[in-house]
Design a protein around this motif. Sequence first.
Motif, mmCIF file in Angstrom:
data_model
loop_
_atom_site.group_PDB
_atom_site.id
_atom_site.type_symbol
_atom_site.label_atom_id
_atom_site.label_comp_id
_atom_site.label_asym_id
_atom_site.label_seq_id
_atom_site.Cartn_x
_atom_site.Cartn_y
_atom_site.Cartn_z
ATOM 1 N N GLU A 158 0.797 -1.287 -0.101
ATOM 2 C CA GLU A 158 0.094 -0.117 0.035
ATOM 3 C C GLU A 158 0.766 1.285 -0.092
ATOM 4 O OE1 GLU A 158 -4.549 -0.527 1.829
ATOM 5 O OE2 GLU A 158 -2.866 -0.734 3.181
ATOM 6 N N ARG A 159 1.941 1.202 0.526
ATOM 7 C CA ARG A 159 2.882 2.397 0.656
ATOM 8 C C ARG A 159 3.363 2.721 -0.844
ATOM 9 N NH1 ARG A 159 4.197 3.065 6.297
ATOM 10 N NH2 ARG A 159 4.063 1.472 7.198
ATOM 11 N N HIS A 160 3.556 1.694 -1.537
ATOM 12 C CA HIS A 160 4.111 1.976 -3.001
ATOM 13 C C HIS A 160 2.722 2.455 -3.793
ATOM 14 C CE1 HIS A 160 5.300 0.788 -7.126
ATOM 15 N NE2 HIS A 160 4.217 0.224 -7.274
ATOM 16 N N TRP A 161 1.669 2.003 -3.677
ATOM 17 C CA TRP A 161 0.504 2.440 -4.333
ATOM 18 C C TRP A 161 0.218 3.908 -4.142
ATOM 19 C CZ3 TRP A 161 -0.604 0.411 -8.678
ATOM 20 C CH2 TRP A 161 -0.185 -0.972 -9.187
ATOM 21 N N VAL A 162 -0.050 4.284 -2.803
ATOM 22 C CA VAL A 162 -0.244 5.621 -2.350
ATOM 23 C C VAL A 162 0.842 6.519 -2.737
ATOM 24 C CG1 VAL A 162 -0.292 7.255 -0.289
ATOM 25 C CG2 VAL A 162 -1.279 4.858 -0.175
ATOM 26 N N SER A 163 2.206 6.205 -2.888
ATOM 27 C CA SER A 163 3.194 6.965 -3.379
ATOM 28 C C SER A 163 3.004 7.133 -4.997
ATOM 29 C CB SER A 163 4.294 6.203 -3.187
ATOM 30 O OG SER A 163 5.532 6.653 -3.965
ATOM 31 N N ARG A 164 2.657 6.048 -5.475
ATOM 32 C CA ARG A 164 2.405 5.946 -7.019
ATOM 33 C C ARG A 164 1.211 6.703 -7.443
ATOM 34 N NH1 ARG A 164 1.939 0.536 -10.675
ATOM 35 N NH2 ARG A 164 2.360 1.760 -12.865
#
Length: 126
Positions: free
Chosen positions: A35-41
């Motif tokens: 989720e950290r990756h997707w929020v950042s993306r």
Amino acid sequence: MGKGRYLLVILFALYLLALIPRLHHIRQLDIQGDERHWVSRSSQLLNRIKHAPSTATSHLGQPGIPAVILMAIGQQLAHYYDRWHQSRNPSIPSVELLTPTRVPIALFSALVVPLVFAVAYPMLGV
């Protein structure tokens, strides 16, 4: 009630049945590994759309693009809400981005259940 209205009521009830578990305690859920990756993306996509819309994403063929776009919409709505809410009361803290990133995915993924039923309904012979 006609057959068409009956079907709409069933589809709406199925949507709610699929949506409620997805939204239940959505704020309290622990963050998942990716989720950290997707929020950042999603945030990156918003920045690209603001600065260079024609090159917003270089991954159009990648299957994660619809999810990133939905999450970016949620984040943008959260930013609008923050601006509106803080203009009325500046002491209120900003909204965290995890929940607004999750909610559009929950809303959209819950559509699968009634859509599958709508496709299968004629085959049931009801």
